[in-house]
Design an enzyme around this catalytic site. Structure first.
Site, PDB file in Angstrom:
ATOM      1  CB  ALA A  65      -0.877  -0.010   1.239  1.00 26.04           C
ATOM      2  N   GLY A 108       0.639  -5.045   0.949  1.00 24.18           N
ATOM      3  CA  GLY A 108      -0.563  -5.126   0.122  1.00 24.18           C
ATOM      4  C   GLY A 108      -0.297  -5.811  -1.216  1.00 24.18           C
ATOM      5  CD  GLU A 111      -2.226  -7.633   3.110  1.00 22.40           C
ATOM      6  OE1 GLU A 111      -1.950  -6.470   2.736  1.00 22.40           O
ATOM      7  OE2 GLU A 111      -2.724  -7.881   4.207  1.00 22.40           O
ATOM      8  CD  GLU A 131       1.984  -5.543   5.715  1.00 20.64           C
ATOM      9  OE1 GLU A 131       2.798  -6.451   6.010  1.00 20.64           O
ATOM     10  OE2 GLU A 131       1.125  -5.668   4.827  1.00 20.64           O
TER      11      GLU A 131
HETATM   12  C1  HXC Z   1       5.106   4.377  -1.135  1.00 15.60           C
HETATM   13  C2  HXC Z   1       7.013   3.407  -1.964  1.00 15.60           C
HETATM   14  C3  HXC Z   1       6.637   2.166  -1.428  1.00 15.60           C
HETATM   15  C4  HXC Z   1       5.385   2.080  -0.728  1.00 15.60           C
HETATM   16  C5  HXC Z   1       8.537   1.938  -2.421  1.00 15.60           C
HETATM   17  N1  HXC Z   1       8.191   3.215  -2.564  1.00 15.60           N
HETATM   18  N2  HXC Z   1       7.609   1.273  -1.727  1.00 15.60           N
HETATM   19  N3  HXC Z   1       6.247   4.511  -1.819  1.00 15.60           N
HETATM   20  N4  HXC Z   1       4.682   3.224  -0.614  1.00 15.60           N
HETATM   21  N5  HXC Z   1       4.944   0.961  -0.242  1.00 15.60           N
HETATM   22  C6  HXC Z   1       8.934   4.272  -3.259  1.00 15.60           C
HETATM   23  C7  HXC Z   1      10.127   4.759  -2.472  1.00 15.60           C
HETATM   24  O1  HXC Z   1       9.734   5.730  -1.526  1.00 15.60           O
HETATM   25  C8  HXC Z   1      10.982   5.346  -3.565  1.00 15.60           C
HETATM   26  O2  HXC Z   1      10.458   6.603  -3.935  1.00 15.60           O
HETATM   27  C9  HXC Z   1      10.725   4.396  -4.736  1.00 15.60           C
HETATM   28  O3  HXC Z   1       9.493   3.748  -4.452  1.00 15.60           O
HETATM   29  C10 HXC Z   1      11.797   3.340  -4.897  1.00 15.60           C
HETATM   30  O4  HXC Z   1      11.951   2.687  -3.653  1.00 15.60           O
HETATM   31  P1  HXC Z   1      13.362   2.481  -2.932  1.00 15.60           P
HETATM   32  O5  HXC Z   1      13.075   2.250  -1.497  1.00 15.60           O
HETATM   33  O6  HXC Z   1      14.295   3.587  -3.293  1.00 15.60           O
HETATM   34  O7  HXC Z   1      13.859   1.141  -3.647  1.00 15.60           O
HETATM   35  P2  HXC Z   1      14.822   0.016  -3.062  1.00 15.60           P
HETATM   36  O8  HXC Z   1      15.966   0.623  -2.324  1.00 15.60           O
HETATM   37  O9  HXC Z   1      15.092  -0.900  -4.224  1.00 15.60           O
HETATM   38  O10 HXC Z   1      13.954  -0.766  -1.963  1.00 15.60           O
HETATM   39  C11 HXC Z   1      12.834  -1.496  -2.385  1.00 15.60           C
HETATM   40  C12 HXC Z   1      11.956  -1.889  -1.173  1.00 15.60           C
HETATM   41  C13 HXC Z   1      11.623  -0.597  -0.360  1.00 15.60           C
HETATM   42  C14 HXC Z   1      12.728  -2.872  -0.260  1.00 15.60           C
HETATM   43  C15 HXC Z   1      10.721  -2.562  -1.695  1.00 15.60           C
HETATM   44  O11 HXC Z   1      11.114   0.393  -1.259  1.00 15.60           O
HETATM   45  C16 HXC Z   1      10.590  -0.817   0.704  1.00 15.60           C
HETATM   46  O12 HXC Z   1      10.901  -1.343   1.789  1.00 15.60           O
HETATM   47  N6  HXC Z   1       9.330  -0.391   0.441  1.00 15.60           N
HETATM   48  C17 HXC Z   1       8.269  -0.477   1.415  1.00 15.60           C
HETATM   49  C18 HXC Z   1       7.750  -1.881   1.517  1.00 15.60           C
HETATM   50  C19 HXC Z   1       6.656  -1.978   2.562  1.00 15.60           C
HETATM   51  O13 HXC Z   1       6.872  -1.680   3.752  1.00 15.60           O
HETATM   52  N7  HXC Z   1       5.451  -2.388   2.135  1.00 15.60           N
HETATM   53  C20 HXC Z   1       4.315  -2.484   3.024  1.00 15.60           C
HETATM   54  C21 HXC Z   1       3.535  -1.201   2.985  1.00 15.60           C
HETATM   55  S1  HXC Z   1       2.215  -1.203   4.125  1.00 15.60           S
HETATM   56  P3  HXC Z   1      11.417   7.902  -4.039  1.00 15.60           P
HETATM   57  O14 HXC Z   1      10.454   9.014  -4.261  1.00 15.60           O
HETATM   58  O15 HXC Z   1      12.187   7.961  -2.778  1.00 15.60           O
HETATM   59  O16 HXC Z   1      12.255   7.591  -5.253  1.00 15.60           O
HETATM   60  C22 HXC Z   1       1.062  -2.148   3.418  1.00 15.60           C
HETATM   61  C23 HXC Z   1      -0.158  -2.301   4.241  1.00 15.60           C
HETATM   62  C24 HXC Z   1      -1.076  -3.272   3.602  1.00 15.60           C
HETATM   63  O17 HXC Z   1       1.188  -2.652   2.352  1.00 15.60           O
HETATM   64  C25 HXC Z   1      -2.439  -3.028   4.021  1.00 15.60           C
HETATM   65  C26 HXC Z   1      -3.407  -3.399   2.979  1.00 15.60           C
HETATM   66  C27 HXC Z   1      -3.220  -2.841   1.619  1.00 15.60           C
END
Ligand code: HXC
Length: 257
Positions: A65, A108, A111, A131
């Site tokens: 998400a 997400g 999911e 998460e």
């Molecule tokens: C918003 C995101 C994002 C996310 C990545 N980006 N994941 N933006 N929401 N979930 C953005 C980053 O901010 C960055 O933008 C760009 O995408 C590239 O990501 P990087 O982090 O620079 O890439 P990398 O170093 O290759 O790392 C990849 C990654 C990391 C390991 C996947 O991005 C990460 O940990 N993302 C979050 C994963 C996460 O926690 N997902 C769960 C979310 S909560 P900029 O602008 O900086 O270039 C969730 C709740 C579910 O899903 C509930 C139901 C839907």
């Protein structure tokens, strides 16, 4: 179809819905999810679409998400937005949905892949429920679907540590159907979609519905449901044609009736 965050293409017998926010690893913001669910609902009504593929790109299926969209929200805002309720509509889609996953399928994203009926992955796919690392927990079915798919201890491992698992591990754990080299994951999903598109549509619909029933009923209720659907298929032209063609040693011609 004109959309901002998804690209919908139709092929013979099936459609592909591709997430299109590559700059943010296809983070699932509300607009993208509304478009995805809207596209699925409209494709579900199209007679010549028999199966749908959900996919991202090589680097990311979806990294979860959109964290930035949620970061400052209050609990009451989250409650009134009720954005994950939208996901429930995916469960109502009658046609089979195949996830073609490459790269990150996190939070997400994982999911969403689990909400599909089958999952084909590339060797570089990574699945996870991270998460916990950002102070929350899965909110779109992760604790439920993951546990049903891989069992309690492995679900706990993923949800409590936030560790990502490889495509190979996901395959061993029963989370996904198949792993192929990255250059073939979409092709493989298309092969499956074509195969499903060649089957009798009413039987496909009732079979999908019956398998899904196993998630929310007792074995007795599920067997009853299955049996009724089985009997119902004897009202279809396709059942008559399929069994006749078998006797005549020829390929059946499905009418979808
Ligand atoms: C918003 C995101 C994002 C996310 C990545 N980006 N994941 N933006 N929401 N979930 C953005 C980053 O901010 C960055 O933008 C760009 O995408 C590239 O990501 P990087 O982090 O620079 O890439 P990398 O170093 O290759 O790392 C990849 C990654 C990391 C390991 C996947 O991005 C990460 O940990 N993302 C979050 C994963 C996460 O926690 N997902 C769960 C979310 S909560 P900029 O602008 O900086 O270039 C969730 C709740 C579910 O899903 C509930 C139901 C839907």
């Amino acid at each position: 179809m004109s959309s901002t965050h998804i690209i919908v293409t139709k092929q013979h017998g099936y459609a592909i819905v591709q997430f299109n926010r590559p700059d943010v690893l296809n983070a699932l913001n509300m607009k993208l999810m509304e478009e995805v669910v809207g596209a699925l609902e409209s494709l579900d009504k199209e007679q010549d679409v028999r199966c749908v593929i959900l996919t991202g790109n090589e680097k990311a299926f979806a990294a979860g998400a959109d964290i930035k969209e949620m970061a400052d929200a209050s609990a009451i805002e989250m409650l009134t937005r009720d954005q994950f309720a939208r996901w429930d509509r995916i469960r109502k889609i009658k046609k089979p949905i195949i996830a073609a996953v490459s790269g990150f399928a996190l939070g997400g994203g994982c999911e969403l892949a689990m909400s599909c009926d089958m999952v084909v992955a590339s060797e570089n796919a990574k699945f996870g429920q991270p998460e916990i690392n950002i102070g929350v927990m899965p909110g779109a079915g992760g604790t439920q679907r993951l546990t049903r798919a891989v069992g309690k201890v492995k679900a706990m491992e993923m949800v409590l540590t936030g560790r990502m698992i490889s495509a190979e591990e996901a395959l061993r754990w029963g989370l996904i159907n198949k792993v192929v080299p990255v250059e073939y994951y979409l092709e493989e999903a298309k092969n499956w979609a074509r195969e499903i598109a060649s089957k009798p549509p009413v039987a496909v619909r009732l079979a999908k519905e019956s398998v899904l029933k196993a998630f929310d009923t007792t074995i007795e209720g599920g067997l009853e449901f299955e049996r009724k659907n089985f009997y119902l298929l004897f009202a279809s032209d396709d059942q008559k044609e399929g069994m006749k063609a078998f006797g005549e040693k020829r390929k059946p011609e499905w009418k979808g009736k």
